[in-house]
Scaffold this motif. Sequence first.
Motif, PDB file in Angstrom:
ATOM      1  N   ARG A 272       0.836  -1.212   0.000  1.00 59.95           N
ATOM      2  CA  ARG A 272       0.000   0.000   0.000  1.00 59.95           C
ATOM      3  C   ARG A 272       0.862   1.251   0.000  1.00 59.95           C
ATOM      4  NH1 ARG A 272      -0.885   4.543   3.789  1.00 59.95           N
ATOM      5  NH2 ARG A 272      -2.911   5.396   3.181  1.00 59.95           N
ATOM      6  N   ASN A 273       1.895   1.287   0.850  1.00 64.07           N
ATOM      7  CA  ASN A 273       2.754   2.464   0.928  1.00 64.07           C
ATOM      8  C   ASN A 273       3.609   2.632  -0.325  1.00 64.07           C
ATOM      9  OD1 ASN A 273       1.800   3.148   3.477  1.00 64.07           O
ATOM     10  ND2 ASN A 273       3.342   1.918   4.524  1.00 64.07           N
ATOM     11  N   ALA A 274       3.981   1.513  -0.952  1.00 65.74           N
ATOM     12  CA  ALA A 274       4.752   1.585  -2.196  1.00 65.74           C
ATOM     13  C   ALA A 274       3.908   2.211  -3.306  1.00 65.74           C
ATOM     14  CB  ALA A 274       5.230   0.196  -2.607  1.00 65.74           C
ATOM     15  N   ILE A 275       2.626   1.894  -3.329  1.00 65.51           N
ATOM     16  CA  ILE A 275       1.736   2.419  -4.370  1.00 65.51           C
ATOM     17  C   ILE A 275       1.648   3.945  -4.294  1.00 65.51           C
ATOM     18  CG2 ILE A 275      -0.706   2.537  -5.055  1.00 65.51           C
ATOM     19  CD1 ILE A 275      -0.803  -0.494  -4.306  1.00 65.51           C
ATOM     20  N   ILE A 276       1.613   4.490  -3.070  1.00 65.48           N
ATOM     21  CA  ILE A 276       1.545   5.944  -2.919  1.00 65.48           C
ATOM     22  C   ILE A 276       2.931   6.545  -2.668  1.00 65.48           C
ATOM     23  CG2 ILE A 276      -0.837   5.931  -2.123  1.00 65.48           C
ATOM     24  CD1 ILE A 276       0.186   6.218   0.732  1.00 65.48           C
ATOM     25  N   GLN A 277       3.966   5.675  -2.692  1.00 62.70           N
ATOM     26  CA  GLN A 277       5.361   6.103  -2.536  1.00 62.70           C
ATOM     27  C   GLN A 277       5.568   6.936  -1.274  1.00 62.70           C
ATOM     28  OE1 GLN A 277       7.242   7.514  -6.176  1.00 62.70           O
ATOM     29  NE2 GLN A 277       5.691   6.477  -7.422  1.00 62.70           N
ATOM     30  N   ASN A 278       5.081   6.388  -0.172  1.00 61.55           N
ATOM     31  CA  ASN A 278       5.223   7.057   1.121  1.00 61.55           C
ATOM     32  C   ASN A 278       5.831   6.086   2.120  1.00 61.55           C
ATOM     33  OD1 ASN A 278       5.037   8.405   3.538  1.00 61.55           O
ATOM     34  ND2 ASN A 278       2.848   8.867   3.393  1.00 61.55           N
ATOM     35  N   TYR A 279       7.133   6.239   2.363  1.00 63.30           N
ATOM     36  CA  TYR A 279       7.837   5.398   3.328  1.00 63.30           C
ATOM     37  C   TYR A 279       8.225   6.187   4.577  1.00 63.30           C
ATOM     38  CZ  TYR A 279       8.375   2.413  -0.809  1.00 63.30           C
ATOM     39  OH  TYR A 279       8.150   1.657  -1.924  1.00 63.30           O
TER      40      TYR A 279
END
Length: 377
Positions: A272-279
């Motif tokens: 999910r975080n990879a899809i919105i590129q938020n780590y």
Amino acid sequence: MYIARSLASIVQSRLFRGKAIVILGARQVGKSTLLKHLTEQTDKTVLSLNCDDPDTRRMLSDISAVDLRLLVGRNQIIMIDEAQRVADIGMTLKRIVDQYPDVQVLATGSSSLNLRSAINEPLTGRKYEYTMYPLSTAEIYQTLGLSETRQLLASRLVYGSYPDIVTHLDEAAELLATLADSYLYKDILELEDVRKPAVLQKILVALALQVGSEVSFNEVASTVGSDPKTVERYVDLLEKCYVIYSLHGLSRNLRNELKKTRKIFFYDTGIRNAIIQNYAPVDLRTDMGALWENFFITERIKYNAYRGRKVNYYFWRTTSQQEIDFIEECDGRFTIFEMKWNPKTKASFPQSFMDTYQPENAYVVSPENYLEYLIEI
């Protein structure tokens, strides 16, 4: 490092009972590693076939009786990876099970769309079927212990629980990006002739940003510039490829309960975080409430599945905005959960729900106590 999987003992106990064993789950969750680990512990002869290979697919899709006999040979275990990619794989598996009862068939599939439809009728009464997920909290605890399980929570919320990620945290962002780009869409784009990958990507981003909120296909369609039918079709494909899953609203008794509502969650928070590129780390995120809710609900699904519990899952909301995050129904009894990332946040359960449904248990879950509901000691 190999983290022991909950399915290992289950599959081990089902070997050589005259039935195929089928393990479904997303790519890279560890299906092949599990079977390899099991077969390495036996003195049986093993034939391993990977259906990502075009020659293997062609050979298995329309194999003659003679070639099948030659293929099986003296092997005692036939292991078939990514079986959903073979045409009529169900009939091939049925022939092996029927004609070679002393041979154990092990098959994996990363999409339930083609594999389930292909095997259900031919293998009726001839298979054990299981779903494998990214690493569960219980699996991590049993291998690494309490202290490391607690320490891993923050990174699992951000980077997820795929085995390769958990065991290589120093490369987590890079590995996760590769996993999402290389494997997430592979089966989806091949299934059902998906012709608009850009729309699929936009839909995924829209769903990722709405985790924990009710989802309207009409609103998503408007956001991505598509139509509700396309959104519904792509959501169905994403569910069947183990990327997302839906929770539906519970609506049985009260007039003001919202009907035909759904929330969509991801099987892995890292994806999910990879899809919105938020780590961003947990202490800098603005979406921790939704992320915590997604994480805990998914972990409960794993917990129940690996214990063979048949559970229905819901959320609950009324027109007056009364809400319960997560409901489990098992054998007609309800257990309800409220997820709070901040342990100091007060939580209460709507009295109308308590009076109407009389849940057996009601829990408020935070990072301080979540292990109580995910680990069985």
